[in-house]
Design an enzyme around this catalytic site. Structure first.
Site, mmCIF file in Angstrom:
data_model
loop_
_atom_site.group_PDB
_atom_site.id
_atom_site.type_symbol
_atom_site.label_atom_id
_atom_site.label_comp_id
_atom_site.label_asym_id
_atom_site.label_seq_id
_atom_site.Cartn_x
_atom_site.Cartn_y
_atom_site.Cartn_z
ATOM 1 N N HIS A 92 8.595 67.524 11.035
ATOM 2 C CA HIS A 92 8.764 68.904 11.480
ATOM 3 C C HIS A 92 9.845 68.993 12.556
ATOM 4 C CE1 HIS A 92 4.752 70.148 9.727
ATOM 5 N NE2 HIS A 92 4.631 68.824 9.753
ATOM 6 N N SER A 149 7.987 55.440 7.061
ATOM 7 C CA SER A 149 9.370 55.104 7.382
ATOM 8 C C SER A 149 9.626 55.351 8.869
ATOM 9 C CB SER A 149 10.343 55.897 6.518
ATOM 10 O OG SER A 149 11.614 55.293 6.576
ATOM 11 N N ASP A 152 3.459 62.247 12.963
ATOM 12 C CA ASP A 152 2.458 61.276 13.401
ATOM 13 C C ASP A 152 3.117 59.902 13.325
ATOM 14 O OD1 ASP A 152 0.862 63.513 13.267
ATOM 15 O OD2 ASP A 152 -0.687 62.600 12.012
#
Length: 261
Positions: A129, A232, A77
């Site tokens: 992921h 980050s 996200d």
């Protein structure tokens, strides 16, 4: 040690501490309100025993993964802050600010690469992921600073991605094309975790180190690679990529973002 690393380590200790339940619930609730965190797909704020547990929250609702083998999905996200193709082995951290990709990755390149920058803010889901089916051949850790990676900092600090601590995952797609998945540390990131390599310890006074795998580690598209313990940036480099997203667009993990065959 850099001042930014000391601050991040102290914040990491605070975020890891488990206060007694009513106070921890209050801290979590305040954090959720300040950063406008949406918990529709997650457990309620009161269920997390520390801020780190909230930062690294797992999805409670599974997201569907496009089974088409050539479709690339978002690894996290995030906000898309840059898309492009390297020029003379340089890439943009933001418009007008170049850095050396060879220095970032820690190797010489014999070709240009396509890339996408993903910025994870403090409000975002912090796990990342695999964007495609891939085999991991090597992982590299580079120590460095922990400067903020938000837009003002990107505009101010030359070579920010190269200066900051980072982990570089070196892999190949099922068609044998190179993929470089770069997780970049930032201010208040307590640590970066890679599930497939427990020896990676970021923000721990570690020296640069590389782990190579004789038998590559097979990772399926959508499989969780690791997590940031705060927001980050991830930079994804690929030999072949046709993005179907725009700079400034918000994306979610598992969302289709292009093709790569």
């Amino acid at each position: 040690m850099y001042f930014s690393n000391k601050v991040s380590r102290l914040f990491g200790r605070f975020a890891s501490y488990e206060f007694f339940s009513p106070l921890q619930t209050f801290i979590n609730t305040v954090y959720v309100k300040i950063f406008h965190i949406e918990l529709d797909e997650f457990a309620p704020a009161s269920s997390y025993p520390s801020l780190n547990a909230l930062f690294t929250r797992a999805l409670s609702v599974k997201r569907s993964i496009n089974p088409n083998p050539i479709v690339l999905i978002s690894p996290c996200d995030s906000l898309i802050t840059q898309i492009g193709k390297t020029s003379e082995k340089n890439a943009l951290q933001i418009k007008g600010m170049e850095y050396s990709v060879e220095e970032l990755l820690g190797q010489k390149l014999d070709r240009e690469l396509h890339y996408i920058n993903f910025y994870l803010s403090p409000r975002d889901y912090h796990r990342y992921h695999a964007p495609c089916d891939m085999e991991i051949y090597e992982v590299r850790y580079f120590g460095g600073e922990l400067l903020p990676v938000n837009t003002p900092s990107l505009r101010k600090n030359q070579d920010l991605f190269v200066r900051n601590e980072r982990v570089v995952v070196v892999a190949k797609t099922s068609s044998g094309k190179w993929v470089y998945f770069v997780a970049i540390g930032a201010l208040n990131v307590g640590s970066m975790v890679m599930h497939f390599e427990s020896k990676i310890q970021s923000n721990a006074k570690a020296h640069n180190i590389c782990y190579t795998y004789r038998t590559p580690i097979a990772i399926r598209k959508g499989e969780e690679l690791g997590m940031f313990k705060m927001g980050s940036t991830i930079v994804l480099f690929m030999e072949q990529m046709i993005p179907d997203i725009n700079i400034g667009q918000k994306v979610k993990f598992a969302q289709d973002i292009g093709t790569y065959a």
